[in-house]
Structure formats: structure tokens, C-alpha cells
Design a protein around this motif. Structure first.
Motif, PDB file in Angstrom:
ATOM      1  N   UNK A 105       0.827  -1.210   0.000  1.00  0.00           N
ATOM      2  CA  UNK A 105       0.000   0.000   0.000  1.00  0.00           C
ATOM      3  C   UNK A 105       0.864   1.264   0.000  1.00  0.00           C
ATOM      4  N   UNK A 106       2.176   1.102  -0.158  1.00  0.00           N
ATOM      5  CA  UNK A 106       3.070   2.244  -0.141  1.00  0.00           C
ATOM      6  C   UNK A 106       3.356   2.770   1.245  1.00  0.00           C
ATOM      7  N   UNK A 107       3.062   1.964   2.276  1.00  0.00           N
ATOM      8  CA  UNK A 107       3.215   2.426   3.650  1.00  0.00           C
ATOM      9  C   UNK A 107       4.662   2.273   4.111  1.00  0.00           C
ATOM     10  N   UNK A 108       5.195   3.338   4.681  1.00  0.00           N
ATOM     11  CA  UNK A 108       6.538   3.296   5.252  1.00  0.00           C
ATOM     12  C   UNK A 108       6.507   3.279   6.775  1.00  0.00           C
ATOM     13  N   UNK A 109       5.347   3.587   7.356  1.00  0.00           N
ATOM     14  CA  UNK A 109       5.164   3.537   8.811  1.00  0.00           C
ATOM     15  C   UNK A 109       3.670   3.555   9.081  1.00  0.00           C
ATOM     16  N   UNK A 110       3.278   3.393  10.355  1.00  0.00           N
ATOM     17  CA  UNK A 110       1.891   3.519  10.790  1.00  0.00           C
ATOM     18  C   UNK A 110       1.843   4.538  11.927  1.00  0.00           C
ATOM     19  N   UNK A 111       1.084   5.621  11.696  1.00  0.00           N
ATOM     20  CA  UNK A 111       0.993   6.681  12.688  1.00  0.00           C
ATOM     21  C   UNK A 111      -0.471   6.986  13.019  1.00  0.00           C
ATOM     22  N   UNK A 112      -0.696   7.326  14.270  1.00  0.00           N
ATOM     23  CA  UNK A 112      -1.883   8.038  14.763  1.00  0.00           C
ATOM     24  C   UNK A 112      -3.210   7.433  14.334  1.00  0.00           C
ATOM     25  N   UNK A 113      -3.571   6.249  14.841  1.00  0.00           N
ATOM     26  CA  UNK A 113      -4.882   5.692  14.502  1.00  0.00           C
ATOM     27  C   UNK A 113      -6.010   6.433  15.225  1.00  0.00           C
ATOM     28  N   UNK A 114      -7.154   6.513  14.576  1.00  0.00           N
ATOM     29  CA  UNK A 114      -8.361   6.994  15.229  1.00  0.00           C
ATOM     30  C   UNK A 114      -9.503   6.092  14.805  1.00  0.00           C
ATOM     31  N   UNK A 115     -10.263   5.559  15.788  1.00  0.00           N
ATOM     32  CA  UNK A 115     -11.292   4.558  15.512  1.00  0.00           C
ATOM     33  C   UNK A 115     -12.657   5.095  15.915  1.00  0.00           C
ATOM     34  N   UNK A 116     -13.644   4.951  15.026  1.00  0.00           N
ATOM     35  CA  UNK A 116     -15.033   5.256  15.334  1.00  0.00           C
ATOM     36  C   UNK A 116     -15.888   4.069  14.910  1.00  0.00           C
ATOM     37  N   UNK A 117     -17.134   4.050  15.352  1.00  0.00           N
ATOM     38  CA  UNK A 117     -18.074   3.042  14.904  1.00  0.00           C
ATOM     39  C   UNK A 117     -19.220   3.717  14.163  1.00  0.00           C
ATOM     40  N   UNK A 118     -19.613   3.143  13.030  1.00  0.00           N
ATOM     41  CA  UNK A 118     -20.785   3.601  12.287  1.00  0.00           C
ATOM     42  C   UNK A 118     -21.539   2.370  11.816  1.00  0.00           C
ATOM     43  N   UNK A 119     -22.813   2.260  12.220  1.00  0.00           N
ATOM     44  CA  UNK A 119     -23.545   1.040  11.929  1.00  0.00           C
ATOM     45  C   UNK A 119     -22.924  -0.120  12.689  1.00  0.00           C
TER      46      UNK A 119
END
Length: 655
Positions: A122-136
Motif C-alpha cells: 500500500x506504499x506504507x513506510x510507517x503507521x501513525x496516529x490511529x483513530x477509531x469510530x463506529x458507524x452502523x
């Protein structure tokens, strides 16, 4: 130098910057003896932090959590996701999202397998700052996946149905932006989803900004707009990281850092969630990567980062003396059964029985209840209550041709005796000003009268004529700007009067606000986006008016179905969704916000003689209803979830 290494150097430079807070005061015209001056920006702060979770447990070397997010699932379990890495810090190599779970926000937290790993495909070089919400039924994780070109960083999406197995969006990143666009935060405001994130004014640098985009489906996002611009500039990270926008104490608040040090977050206060400026500084929290969390009864703020030994948590105070939902106090109409939460989180129940007022209380927050006990006061009383800025409860009871008042001796403590507070009222309710002062409104044969505290926690004014129709039903709400709105209804007509400015004078007179055939009751509530909802019971069922967003224009009255001739009450779920209850002599029905709309009406119980609604510290709503054979109760089994069956809870019979 690549963008990621530049990020580290710019963060280090930001630590040396000092932020100067300036006091702001607005002067307003006095009216009805109320204060002529008020603080424009109540100070936001946090109480001491406690250690919540250490990711180093079970590892051979110390680990850290940096930018993180919290969410509670339908079963009531809390989940935390965040950037993680072994010490010393290396943001080039932050390629995994940590995951931990706990039965409550305060813990104990248990480490779980990582939630997501970097995916070069996916072209990712790192993983930063997740934010999780719920919908449905779906959980959405928004995050920054990096990439080789820091001027076009990727904001990406992964979804899950169980918060454990995550699948990336097949179409790749949602969008790319720069410079080093990251730290997404998504919230519902009105009819739109809004994503705030940190970036710079141009892809190659410029001022550090908080950008935002909007969406109706969480997949397709608008072009960027700017919510906040800082005078500092450069390429990559600056002091607009970890933007978090929440509504509390009558206004929108933007949390930003690092400012004034690595463990430093400034808070800005505005009536408009899309426009913040430096002169709206409203507080400072000693936190890095601050997340603002609600557990249904209390606001909290977290802290984490490099060298911080994991995640920390502190109660958050939006100003006015409490981090609980003080801005919602007194918005529900009065009734003969009342539930109200004290500053320590324990609920107290009051019932206006035929002989006197009876009460019981939770012995611990969200826990068991004491036996019922008589406490005197008027017979068959109509009850309302408010919570002072210092946490002391005040209860008002109207009956026997008088209004009585009872005040707690200390927050969470015992009570003074009843005292006479005025002549009897057809209806009464308590509202709370943005500065924490309580205000009581009562109707009678010549219209509505009111009294107000002359200072927070202080003495009360005399009764003053307020206008409006005779023998009116009364409800109050507070709009997103902090102004109290009063709704008075009689003979099928609804009238409205509101404050000209928060905690200050009022508009000159009541204005017509529509008609309802066979009007029986009114209630007001505020949605998570800050917009008010006004509900009315009538001969054709329930009717509804709604503000178009925070402090926005009002819709016309619209049919909302439901039982005819109902009393209406508005509750709030732990996730912020409003829940509406309509009660008659024969039935109680409810419906609740469901995404952007409302659920159908459902059966909630048989008729009740007075009905009160409260919220536990763990976020579960609770209901108490009167009957000739004593009181009955229901409670949510999990926050924002299904309800228990009705069961007897003792107390006096009511007629």
C-alpha cells in the motif's frame, strides 16, 4: 533530509517554544440584576494524571505508546490502539499498531496481539496516529500510512467488525496531502462527518495548520479547508499535532500540541467547530498526544509519548468546576420522579409521593442503592434539580402551594433541611448558565418567573417576572454558544426566549415558536454536534423541531409519531446519541438517534406516574417510574446498549 527525519527535528524545536496565555474578558449589558461581566473563555485543565497502561510489561526492553485512540465496544469492553515501538524512539520504524483491552476505561488493561502491521504493497513506510469510530455495525480506523513522498502523505482506512481483525480499504488511501499530513480525527457534526488532521499550509511547507475535510459516507472526502493556522512555519511537524475537537461546557474545544513543551497541549474555545484562532486560548493540559474521552458521565484526557512509560489518564475540567456533563444539567423537564448525579458520580433518586418527598441513593458509583427514606417537603411534589459549580446538588419541590429548596451541605455529602423558596408553581425547571450559576424558572397564573444565583455556588436573587404565557409548561436547553433557551408552552402555543449572550441578559420578550394541537408536554436536548432538539407531546403524537447544527437555524415543527397525549423526556447515551421517551397513563415508548436519523418507536413499558432518567458513571442510562404499588426501574445492561426488564425498586406508592 527526508520528511520523516525533518519531523523529529521540528518537534524538538517546538519543545523550546513557549506559549503565552492571555486573559480575555467580554463586557455585556446587565439585565435583571445579573452580572455585567463574564470570562469569555473558561479555563480548561486536568487534574493529576494516573498511570493507565505500560506496553513494556512482558517485553525485554522498554516500549512506548505514542498517538493513540480509545473506543468501547457493544459489550462494554474498552479498546486502545496506538503507535508503538521499543525505546529509544524511532518514528522511521513505527510499523505496528498496539492493541490493549480493559473492562473499564480505568483498567486493568491487557495487552492484545498487534492490530495492524505496515503493508509496503500500500506504499506504507510507517503507521501513525490511529483513530477509531463506529458507524452502523462497522468500526473504521483512520491512520497515516506514510509513503516515499512526504509532500503527499497518505490518510488511509482499515475496517473491522470485531476490533481485532482489520482489513484495509481495497482502493488504497482515502486521499494524500502534505506536508506530512497525519493525525486524523473523525467526528460527526450535523449531517456530515468531519476529519481534522495536522498539515502545513502548502505541500512543501508553510504555516502549521489544522486542516479538515467532510464526508457523508466516510469514504469520499471533500477538498481540504483550514480550521486553525499557527504563525509558526516549516516543513513537516510543528505544534498543530494531534488535533481533537469536542463539544463541552457550551462551546467547541480544539486540543493541539506539542505546545510549551513535549508534554504540553493548548486548548482553544470557539462557538464554531470550523474556526479557531490564537486569541481563543482557553486552557493548557500537561499532556502529549492528548485524546479526549467520555465514559458517559465524566470527561477524561490521556497522555502518552516517547519515554513516558505508556499511557496516562486524568479527569478533564472544561471550566465551571466539573468535567462531568454540567452543561446538560437541568435541561430535562420536571416530574414527580427525579434522578440526578452528584459530583462523585453516585445517583440520587427522589419521588414526590402523596405524603412527602422520598429519596434513596447509590452507595457507590454505578452500584447498589440504599433503602428509600422519607425526607419531608411538599406533598405530591413536582421535582427538579441542578448541580452547582462546586458539585453540590440543589433539589426544588413544588406542591402544597409553595416551592421548597434543599441543598447539599458538601459535594457528595449530606443535606440541609428544606427551606421555603417561593409560592407554588404550575411547572418549574432548573437551568445552568455557562459560568456555572443555576437559574430556576417557574410558571403560574400570570406567566413565568425566575430566580438566579448572583455568583457561582452563591446566593439567589429574588423572584423576577420573566414573561410568557400563564400556567405554562417549561423546558430549557443551552445552545452551542452557551446561551440558555427557555421554551414555555400553554394552550397549544409554544413560545421561546433566549439569552442575548451566555450567562448574561435576555432577549426583550418571548417570541412565538409554533403551535401543537392538544399540547401536553415539552422537552429539550442537545445532540453531539451541539444542535438543540425540541420535542412536544400533543393530541396527534410527538412533534419535533431541530437546530441545523450548533446554534443554527430551526426547522419547522414536524410530526414525530409516537403516542398521543404524552409527556416527553430526553436522555443521552454514553456514545452521545439522544434517546427520546414518551409516557402516557397507559404506555411508555422510546426511540433513539440511529446514525444521521432516528430509530422507529418501540414499546418501553406500561404507564407511569412520574418518570425520571439518570446516567451511571459507566455510561449506562437508568430509569425510575412511579406506580400505585411503588417504584419500578430499568437500566441499560451495557453503555448505549439494550435495557434490562422492569423490576420493583421499592419506595412509596404514587397516585
Amino acid at each position: 533530509m527526508d520528511g520523516i527525519n525533518m519531523r523529529r527535528k521540528l518537534i524538538a524545536a517546538a519543545f523550546a517554544a513557549a506559549t503565552v496565555a492571555t486573559a480575555i474578558t467580554l463586557t455585556t449589558q446587565p439585565a435583571n440584576g445579573q452580572p455585567a461581566e463574564r470570562a469569555a473563555s473558561p479555563t480548561v485543565g486536568a487534574r493529576p494524571f494516573t498511570h493507565l497502561y505500560d506496553p513494556s510489561v512482558g517485553e525485554r526492553e522498554p516500549w512506548y505508546i505514542n498517538d493513540h485512540t480509545f473506543i468501547r465496544d457493544d459489550a462494554g469492553t474498552w479498546h486502545m490502539f496506538g503507535i508503538t515501538h521499543a525505546e529509544p524512539a524511532n518514528d522511521d520504524d513505527e510499523d505496528t499498531f498496539a492493541h490493549a483491552t480493559a473492562p473499564s476505561l480505568q483498567g486493568p488493561w491487557t495487552k492484545q496481539p498487534p492490530a495492524l502491521h505496515v503493508d509496503p504493497a500500500y506504499g506504507e513506510t510507517h503507521l501513525w496516529a490511529p483513530h477509531v469510530i463506529k458507524h452502523g455495525s462497522t468500526y473504521y480506523m483512520f491512520y497515516n500510512g506514510g509513503g516515499p513522498d512526504a509532500t503527499k502523505y497518505a490518510i488511509s482506512l482499515a475496517t473491522s467488525t470485531d476490533l481485532r481483525t482489520w482489513t484495509r480499504r481495497p482502493g488504497g488511501p482515502l486521499f494524500r496531502d502534505g506536508a506530512v499530513a497525519r493525525d486524523p480525527y473523525v467526528v460527526r457534526i450535523g449531517e456530515r462527518w468531519v476529519m481534522y488532521y495536522t498539515a502545513t499550509s502548502a505541500p512543501t511547507g508553510g504555516n502549521h495548520v489544522v486542516a479538515y475535510r467532510t464526508s457523508t459516507d466516510l469514504i469520499n472526502w471533500s477538498d481540504r479547508a483550514i480550521a486553525f493556522t499557527d504563525p509558526t512555519s516549516g516543513f513537516g511537524a510543528g505544534n498543530t499535532e494531534s488535533p481533537f475537537v469536542v463539544y463541552g461546557n457550551g462551546a467547541w474545544h480544539l486540543f493541539l500540541g506539542p505546545r510549551g513543551g513535549y508534554a504540553g497541549t493548548d486548548v482553544f474555545r470557539s462557538a464554531d467547530p470550523f474556526h479557531f484562532s490564537l486569541d481563543q486560548l482557553s486552557g493548557h493540559v500537561f499532556s502529549h498526544a492528548a485524546e479526549v474521552i467520555s465514559d458517559g458521565g465524566q470527561w477524561w484526557v490521556s497522555h502518552a509519548g516517547w519515554g513516558q512509560r505508556g499511557v496516562w489518564l486524568a479527569p478533564l475540567d472544561f471550566g465551571g468546576g466539573s468535567g462531568r456533563y454540567a452543561d446538560e444539567a437541568g435541561t430535562d423537564p420536571s416530574d414527580r420522579v427525579l434522578l440526578v448525579s452528584g459530583v462523585d458520580g453516585r445517583q440520587e433518586a427522589f419521588a414526590g409521593a402523596a405524603d412527602q418527598v422520598w429519596t434513596r441513593y447509590q452507595t457507590v458509583p454505578s452500584g447498589p442503592w440504599s433503602p428509600w427514606a422519607p425526607i419531608g417537603g411538599p406533598r405530591s411534589a413536582t421535582l427538579s434539580a441542578g448541580r452547582n459549580a462546586d458539585g453540590r446538588l440543589e433539589v426544588f419541590a413544588s406542591g402544597d402551594g409553595r416551592v421548597d429548596r434543599r441543598l447539599q451541605v458538601a459535594p457528595g455529602g449530606g443535606w440541609h433541611a428544606w427551606e421555603n423558596f417561593g409560592t407554588g408553581a404550575h411547572d418549574l425547571t432548573v437551568a445552568q448558565n455557562a459560568d456555572g450559576r443555576l437559574e430556576i424558572l417557574a410558571s403560574g397564573p400570570v406567566g413565568v418567573f425566575h430566580r438566579w444565583q448572583t455568583s457561582p455556588n452563591g446566593a439567589w436573587s429574588e423572584w423576577t417576572r420573566f414573561g410568557g404565557p400563564a400556567n405554562a409548561l417549561i423546558a430549557t436547553g443551552r445552545d452551542a454558544a452557551g446561551r440558555i433557551e427557555v421554551y414555555a408552552a400553554a394552550d397549544g402555543k409554544v413560545e421561546r426566549r433566549r439569552q442575548a449572550a451566555p450567562s448574561s441578559g435576555w432577549q426583550p420578550a418571548f417570541e412565538p415558536f409554533g403551535t401543537i394541537d392538544g399540547l401536553t408536554h415539552i422537552a429539550a436536548g442537545r445532540r453531539p454536534d451541539g444542535g438543540l432538539e425540541l420535542l412536544a407531546g400533543g393530541s396527534a403524537g410527538v412533534s419535533r423541531r431541530a437546530q441545523d447544527g450548533p446554534s443554527g437555524a430551526w426547522s419547522a415543527w414536524q410530526p414525530f409519531d409516537g403516542p398521543a397525549g404524552a409527556r416527553v423526556h430526553v436522555g443521552r447515551n454514553a456514545d452521545g446519541r439522544l434517546e427520546l421517551f414518551a409516557s402516557t397513563a397507559g404506555t411508555v415508548r422510546n426511540r433513539w438517534q440511529d446514525g444521521a436519523g432516528w430509530s422507529p418507536w418501540t414499546a418501553f413499558g406500561t404507564g407511569a406516574i412520574g418518570i425520571g432518567f439518570g446516567t451511571n458513571t459507566d455510561g449506562r442510562q437508568e430509569v425510575a417510574a412511579g406506580s400505585p404499588n411503588g417504584l419500578f426501574g430499568r437500566y441499560q445492561r451495557v453503555p448505549s446498549g439494550p435495557w434490562s426488564d422492569w423490576s420493583g425498586i421499592g419506595g412509596p406508592g404514587m397516585r
